[in-house]
Write a protein that holds these residues in place. Structure first.
Motif, PDB file in Angstrom:
ATOM      1  N   ASP A 275     -10.190 -14.941  30.842  1.00 12.54           N
ATOM      2  CA  ASP A 275     -11.245 -14.067  31.344  1.00 12.54           C
ATOM      3  C   ASP A 275     -11.885 -13.295  30.194  1.00 12.54           C
ATOM      4  N   ILE A 276     -13.212 -13.287  30.176  1.00 12.91           N
ATOM      5  CA  ILE A 276     -13.977 -12.583  29.158  1.00 12.91           C
ATOM      6  C   ILE A 276     -14.778 -11.482  29.838  1.00 12.91           C
ATOM      7  N   ILE A 277     -14.631 -10.260  29.357  1.00 12.30           N
ATOM      8  CA  ILE A 277     -15.409  -9.143  29.894  1.00 12.30           C
ATOM      9  C   ILE A 277     -16.617  -8.939  28.987  1.00 12.30           C
ATOM     10  N   GLY A 278     -17.812  -9.214  29.522  1.00  8.33           N
ATOM     11  CA  GLY A 278     -19.036  -9.026  28.768  1.00  8.33           C
ATOM     12  C   GLY A 278     -19.750 -10.319  28.441  1.00  8.33           C
ATOM     13  N   ALA A 279     -21.019 -10.435  28.868  1.00 10.32           N
ATOM     14  CA  ALA A 279     -21.831 -11.636  28.607  1.00 10.32           C
ATOM     15  C   ALA A 279     -22.882 -11.366  27.539  1.00 10.32           C
ATOM     16  N   GLY A 280     -22.476 -10.604  26.509  1.00  3.78           N
ATOM     17  CA  GLY A 280     -23.346 -10.429  25.358  1.00  3.78           C
ATOM     18  C   GLY A 280     -23.236 -11.622  24.434  1.00  3.78           C
ATOM     19  N   ILE A 281     -23.761 -11.495  23.229  1.00  2.17           N
ATOM     20  CA  ILE A 281     -23.743 -12.601  22.270  1.00  2.17           C
ATOM     21  C   ILE A 281     -22.308 -13.004  21.954  1.00  2.17           C
ATOM     22  N   GLY A 282     -21.427 -12.021  21.740  1.00  2.00           N
ATOM     23  CA  GLY A 282     -20.036 -12.324  21.423  1.00  2.00           C
ATOM     24  C   GLY A 282     -19.302 -13.004  22.559  1.00  2.00           C
TER      25      GLY A 282
END
Length: 377
Positions: free
Chosen positions: A4-11
């Motif tokens: 799970d990844i929190i955050g849909a920014g560039i990173g």
């Protein structure tokens, strides 16, 4: 296992692409209700473009942005003080530095995802440890269980604040305007990033497409940033070169955003067992080297390499070992540059400018070599 990844920014998006290419399943939670093509510009330096080339994205990014082959520091009247010619690095690494609209880059990355689910309108509220797993509690009232967690949720990361409490944000006492202007630069500026240093402030600009210029402007403040005229940025930079004033005047006020500049005081712990921080959540930097997003992109590459080679805990440990020294060096150097760029004493400004003019190109070349060289497993 789903990561799970929190955050849909560039990173976060780049990390999902990198993990997909290693055959790992990912899921992204993003607080925005919809992903819009908003935001300012972004400079993808050589190190970031090396990563994207590995992912097969070099051509699409290059075709949607503007090539940048020179990084210049000037006086407020655009008289050159320092120039970094990037041609050596272009030849060495076979990629260009690219200036592109951040929203356009974000959409390119989203379009590359094959199996990752992006769950919108999910702003993380709490992270609750349940044995070897987590319960992710969101402000919309929904809960999800997670076995492996990556925090790509920025400088104000909820994951870092709740699971890595020994950290602090540093305030630079500088405010930054960012804007996109419908403007066509004179031909001599087309493939350059120019940053003009004045008294207690600076202005940078770069062409990001045929008819659009991304610009940013920074001013220092002492205690109350309201002392700056945020809705009248042209008043703060009226002494600068006419081209700079034209760029500001050609930008609708609604297309100008302002934010206070901060970074994350370097911390030695980025992971604990099955949770890991990346990008600004781990090593937020002031925007004085154009490396904020680039360092997050490097994180994505190294993290995916580690997770494909080692079991999770060792992978996170190796990721931190490889990435921490370079990321912290960028944070420290950027902080120093930011202070130097905002001198107010005429004597210090004269001394600073003289040093910049006398610094051999070989020194600038070596400094950029350290930044552009990717880490390895």
């Amino acid at each position: 296992m789903v990561i799970d990844i929190i955050g849909a920014g560039i990173g976060g998006l780049t990390t999902a692409i990198a993990l997909e290419k290693k055959g790992l399943k990912t899921r992204i939670f993003e607080q925005a209700e919809e992903i819009k093509p908003v935001g300012a510009g972004i400079i993808l330096a050589n190190n970031a473009m090396q990563v994207y080339k590995k992912f097969g994205l070099n051509d699409i990014i290059k075709n949607n942005g503007q090539l940048i082959s020179s990084l210049n520091i000037t006086t407020s009247n655009l008289k050159p003080l320092s120039k970094v010619d990037l041609s050596h690095f272009e030849q060495k690494y076979k990629v260009k530095n690219i200036a592109i609209h951040r929203g356009l880059l974000q959409q390119i990355l989203i379009d590359q995802l094959k199996s990752t689910e992006i769950i919108l309108n999910h702003k993380l509220k709490n992270v609750i440890k349940n044995g070897n797993e987590f319960t992710l509690r969101f402000e919309n009232g929904k809960d999800y269980n997670s076995s492996t967690l990556i925090g790509a949720d920025g400088i104000n990361s909820v994951i870092r604040q709740q699971l890595f409490p020994k950290n602090s944000i540093r305030h630079a006492y500088q405010s930054c305007w960012r804007g996109i202007s419908d403007y066509n630069l004179p031909s001599k500026f087309k493939n350059e990033l120019n940053e003009a240093w004045g008294e207690k402030g600076r202005f940078g600009f770069v062409q990001i497409s045929e008819d659009k210029v991304y610009w940013y402007a920074l001013k220092s403040f002492k205690k109350n940033k309201d002392e700056l005229v945020f809705n009248n940025v042209k008043k703060e930079f009226y002494k600068f070169h006419p081209t700079i004033k034209d760029i500001i005047l050609s930008t609708p006020i609604q297309h100008i955003n302002e934010a206070e500049i901060s970074d994350l005081k370097p911390t030695k712990v980025w992971h604990k067992k099955n949770v890991c921080l990346i990008g600004d959540a781990a090593h937020a930097t002031t925007p004085n080297m154009g490396q904020g997003a680039c360092q997050a992109i490097e994180d994505a590459y190294i993290l995916s390499e580690c997770l494909s080679k080692y079991e999770m805990n060792k992978a996170f440990n190796e990721f931190q070992r490889i990435r921490l020294p370079k990321a912290h060096q960028v944070v420290k150097t950027s902080w120093t540059i930011g202070k130097m760029a905002h001198y107010s004493s005429p004597l210090l400004i004269k001394l600073r400018n003289t040093i910049l003019q006398l610094t051999p190109s070989s020194i600038n070349k070596k400094q950029n070599e350290n930044i552009f060289k990717l880490g390895s497993i």
